[in-house]
Design a protein around this motif. Structure first.
Motif, mmCIF file in Angstrom:
data_model
loop_
_atom_site.group_PDB
_atom_site.id
_atom_site.type_symbol
_atom_site.label_atom_id
_atom_site.label_comp_id
_atom_site.label_asym_id
_atom_site.label_seq_id
_atom_site.Cartn_x
_atom_site.Cartn_y
_atom_site.Cartn_z
ATOM 1 N N THR A 124 0.825 -1.203 0.000
ATOM 2 C CA THR A 124 0.000 0.000 0.000
ATOM 3 C C THR A 124 0.859 1.253 0.000
ATOM 4 O OG1 THR A 124 -1.697 -1.165 1.242
ATOM 5 C CG2 THR A 124 -1.798 1.236 1.275
ATOM 6 N N ILE A 125 0.464 2.210 -0.838
ATOM 7 C CA ILE A 125 1.036 3.550 -0.817
ATOM 8 C C ILE A 125 -0.114 4.469 -0.443
ATOM 9 C CG2 ILE A 125 2.084 5.395 -2.157
ATOM 10 C CD1 ILE A 125 3.273 3.313 -3.997
ATOM 11 N N PHE A 126 -0.004 5.155 0.665
ATOM 12 C CA PHE A 126 -1.101 5.998 1.133
ATOM 13 C C PHE A 126 -1.397 7.115 0.139
ATOM 14 C CE2 PHE A 126 0.731 4.152 4.981
ATOM 15 C CZ PHE A 126 -0.402 3.519 5.471
ATOM 16 N N GLY A 127 -2.670 7.270 -0.206
ATOM 17 C CA GLY A 127 -3.097 8.314 -1.114
ATOM 18 C C GLY A 127 -2.985 7.955 -2.590
ATOM 19 N N SER A 128 -2.487 6.774 -2.905
ATOM 20 C CA SER A 128 -2.322 6.349 -4.293
ATOM 21 C C SER A 128 -2.595 4.858 -4.414
ATOM 22 C CB SER A 128 -0.891 6.608 -4.768
ATOM 23 O OG SER A 128 -0.561 7.969 -4.700
ATOM 24 N N THR A 129 -2.739 4.408 -5.641
ATOM 25 C CA THR A 129 -2.859 2.984 -5.926
ATOM 26 C C THR A 129 -1.607 2.548 -6.670
ATOM 27 O OG1 THR A 129 -5.261 3.179 -6.116
ATOM 28 C CG2 THR A 129 -4.250 1.226 -7.088
#
Length: 128
Positions: A84-89
């Protein structure tokens, strides 16, 4: 760095994982990471960011086994893995390049020869 915590790579370098540069006198081995480039990209309906992240592995071991082991753990952790990357996919994170070298560094004990392996990872993320 939840993806990093508890990994083989975390065991290799412990808390010696630095952004942009290692502090003076850092104990070997250590890892330095930095953003080489970050370029926006668009289609008609989506926005992406294409980022190149470089991980530099530094080892003062005279044998290549230590740096090779750390490099393999780095690949295992990040190359074509899902996280997971916060704020993105995350679309992908994949190894793009590896450069190996020997460098002379000045330490508290004087000048020493160290191995430096620089691994570049291409990261593409959907931002919309």
């Amino acid at each position: 760095m939840n993806h990093f915590s508890g990994s083989d790579l975390a065991e290799d370098v412990a808390d010696r994982f630095f952004l942009d540069e290692a502090p003076a006198g850092a104990e070997f081995p250590y890892l330095v990471y930095s953003i080489v480039s970050a370029s926006p990209d668009k289609t008609f309906s989506e926005e992406f960011i294409d980022t190149m992240i470089q991980f530099d592995i530094f080892s003062a071991s005279t044998a290549a086994a230590e740096v090779t082991n750390i490099y393999n753990h780095l690949k295992d952790l990040f190359d074509e893995q899902e996280f997971t990357i916060f704020g993105s996919t995350l679309i992908w994170m994949k190894l793009a390049n590896l450069i190996t070298s020997m460098e002379a560094l000045t330490t508290k004990a004087g000048e020493t020869s160290v191995r430096r392996w620089s691994a570049d990872f291409d990261v593409k993320a959907l931002t919309t």
